[in-house]
Design an enzyme around this catalytic site. Structure first.
Site, PDB file in Angstrom:
ATOM      1  N   CYS A  77      40.777 -21.796  24.012  1.00 16.90           N
ATOM      2  CA  CYS A  77      41.928 -21.441  23.182  1.00 16.90           C
ATOM      3  C   CYS A  77      42.994 -20.717  24.000  1.00 16.90           C
ATOM      4  O   CYS A  77      44.183 -20.785  23.665  1.00 16.90           O
ATOM      5  CB  CYS A  77      41.483 -20.591  22.001  1.00 16.90           C
ATOM      6  SG  CYS A  77      40.671 -19.035  22.471  1.00 16.90           S
ATOM      7  N   HIS A 452      40.086 -14.778  19.840  1.00 17.11           N
ATOM      8  CA  HIS A 452      40.695 -16.100  19.728  1.00 17.11           C
ATOM      9  C   HIS A 452      42.201 -15.960  19.909  1.00 17.11           C
ATOM     10  O   HIS A 452      42.822 -15.015  19.411  1.00 17.11           O
ATOM     11  CB  HIS A 452      40.373 -16.713  18.363  1.00 17.11           C
ATOM     12  CG  HIS A 452      40.933 -18.088  18.179  1.00 17.11           C
ATOM     13  ND1 HIS A 452      40.535 -19.168  18.940  1.00 17.11           N
ATOM     14  CD2 HIS A 452      41.871 -18.569  17.312  1.00 17.11           C
ATOM     15  CE1 HIS A 452      41.200 -20.249  18.557  1.00 17.11           C
ATOM     16  NE2 HIS A 452      42.018 -19.904  17.581  1.00 17.11           N
TER      17      HIS A 452
END
Length: 517
Positions: A77, A452
């Site tokens: 990510c 994230h």
């Protein structure tokens, strides 16, 4: 209630089941065995059809107004968020396209390895909808393969940092640029013999010494490349040392300590970055000379050590400005902690106060003076209007520069700042000489050990007006893409900010004035 046809079918099925149950055990075994064989053949045919023709479902197409997402290859990510942020900077994509063209032209012979610039350009153009593709999700594994060729180790089982990847990409592009042939030294006979004969008019001079270092055009044209200026002034004699310039590709700003009830702004971080600091026990040559003049009979004078004030400013602002907010801190026990404070930032960023200017240098006075009201619109290239400022403006001239992070009351609450300088709620952008517009924001959710990365970015411009800047914002988390509002963007806890320089109203009028002369 069932229809007559359904009732008849149900009655026929019941009768067939009763006849099957009244048959003998051997007959029932044969029938069930045949059914098993038929079922196995049908399953094999279905598997073969799936392998040959694939699933019967159609591939999902990307919705209008959105950009492709990126598949998560396993803790990637950080890479997906950075690629989305870079693709929202048109100046960088344009420069990369020119760089790859020049690099391919300057290379001698076919490429023996995959180039980072070509791979990165292909991904960024697809993410900025400059290449025709209707796929909803793209695969960026090709970029990882190229980075491994550049000896950058990455593990799918470890968390990585988007800011670190940004510097890996910029430094790898610089290494790729340095592979191009340089000026051949006169003592390099072997290389000189391999070169083709030059025309007489191409030979301008000969030298016995080493050739002068040539300027690197890559560094002077790179959109993220800027220069920091630092100088030191003696507190005793006020002598100023020569200004030193250092290059940077991103500004890494520490977050000052927050005051309860008072918001932190981007101006606080910038002011903390350039704030002067005292350096003690520094040898001052000027103080030493002054002391030597006062002595008699040529007595030897020891080096005079005084306290200097070190000042940091921005000597050269880039076309694309990447700001990194340092959210890593350390506890008293030495454990890493993440700072979750919200740092307020604006859609437009004024950098006039932080720009280094030579002594006696004044801004250019060419063109007409600004006669608009403080609420005049921005004269940027795509004729987008700037936010309308409030009725009151600060009286002191220096206060007008501390405006970054004071958002409109409809977006964020306007509270007093913890520092001494005031922050107007709605700044006046019309007279700024160094004005930037927000293009993308990278946000990290989680702590220092796991988390994230997501990205807020502008939607690409429409095909009818490719030079414009879209007002539609997108929220992207790997392969998930949705529309977002500006209020949601400005309320996020930014980790990386991507700005691009634009022209203010005064600069636009000055350009039009010079073109008419």
């Amino acid at each position: 209630m069932l229809s007559s046809r359904a009732q008849a079918a149900r009655t026929a099925a019941d009768k067939a089941l009763q006849r099957f149950l009244r048959t003998g055990a051997a007959v029932r075994y044969k029938v069930m065995k045949n059914w098993g064989v038929i079922g196995g053949i049908a399953a094999a045919l279905a598997a073969g059809i799936y392998v040959i023709w694939g699933p019967i479902t159609e591939r999902k197409k990307r919705r209008k107004g959105l950009v492709p997402g990126l598949v998560n290859l396993g803790n990637t990510c950080f890479m997906n968020s950075l690629l989305q942020g870079l693709s929202a900077c048109p100046a960088f994509v344009k420069w990369l396209e020119e760089f790859t063209t020049q690099y391919s032209r300057d290379q001698q012979g076919p490429h023996t390895h995959q180039c980072l610039s070509l791979t990165l350009l292909s991904l960024l153009k697809a993410l900025s909808c400059q290449e025709v593709t209707e796929e909803e999700v793209l695969d960026a594994s090709c970029l990882l393969d190229v980075l491994r060729m550049y000896r950058w180790q990455i593990s799918s089982f470890e968390e990585q940092d988007a800011h670190e990847l940004f510097h890996v990409i910029t430094s790898s592009l610089e290494d790729e640029r340095d592979r191009q042939p340089r000026v051949t030294h006169l003592f390099d006979v072997h290389s000189l013999e391999q070169q083709s004969e030059m025309a007489p008019r191409q030979v301008t001079c000969h030298t016995r010494g080493s050739p002068h270092p040539t300027t690197n055009p890559w560094k002077s044209q790179h959109p993220f490349h800027g220069r920091l200026s630092s100088n030191m002034v003696c507190k005793h004699c006020e002598h100023q040392s020569p200004v030193r310039f250092d290059t940077f590709d991103s500004l890494s700003l520490s977050i000052p300590a927050a005051t309860w009830g008072h918001p932190l702004t981007l101006d606080h971080c910038l002011h903390h970055f350039i704030s002067s600091e005292s350096v003690r026990d520094v040898v001052c040559d000027n103080c030493t000379k002054i002391e030597a003049k006062g002595t008699q009979n040529g007595e030897k004078v020891e080096h005079q050590r005084t306290t200097f004030v070190k000042q940091l400013k921005l000597g050269k602002l880039p076309q694309c400005l990447c700001i990194h907010l340092q959210r890593l801190s350390w506890s008293s026990q030495g454990t890493p902690l993440k700072r979750h404070e919200h740092v307020q930032f604006n859609e437009f960023l004024m950098m006039d106060f932080y720009k280094y200017r030579l002594l006696g240098h004044k801004p250019s006075q060419h063109g007409p003076k600004a006669t608009e009201s403080p609420g005049s619109a921005l004269g940027v290239q795509d004729t987008q209007a700037a936010p309308k400022p409030g009725l009151s403006q600060p009286a002191a001239p220096k206060t007008q520069f501390f405006m970054n992070g004071a958002c409109s009351p409809s977006l964020l609450p306007a509270l007093p700042s913890p520092m001494a300088f005031p922050l107007p709620v709605a700044p006046d952008y019309s007279s700024s000489m160094y004005l930037f517009r927000l293009m993308a924001v990278v946000v990290h959710h989680g702590d220092m050990h796991s988390g994230h990365f997501v990205t807020y970015r502008r939607s690409p411009p429409s095909a009818k007006n490719p030079l414009s800047t879209s007002n539609q914002w997108l929220w992207i988390s790997d392969d998930t893409v949705r529309k977002a509002s500006l209020q949601e963007v400005l309320s996020s806890s930014a980790y990386l900010l991507f700005y691009e320089r634009v022209l203010s109203r005064v600069q636009q009028q000055g350009r039009e004035y010079r073109s008419e002369e």
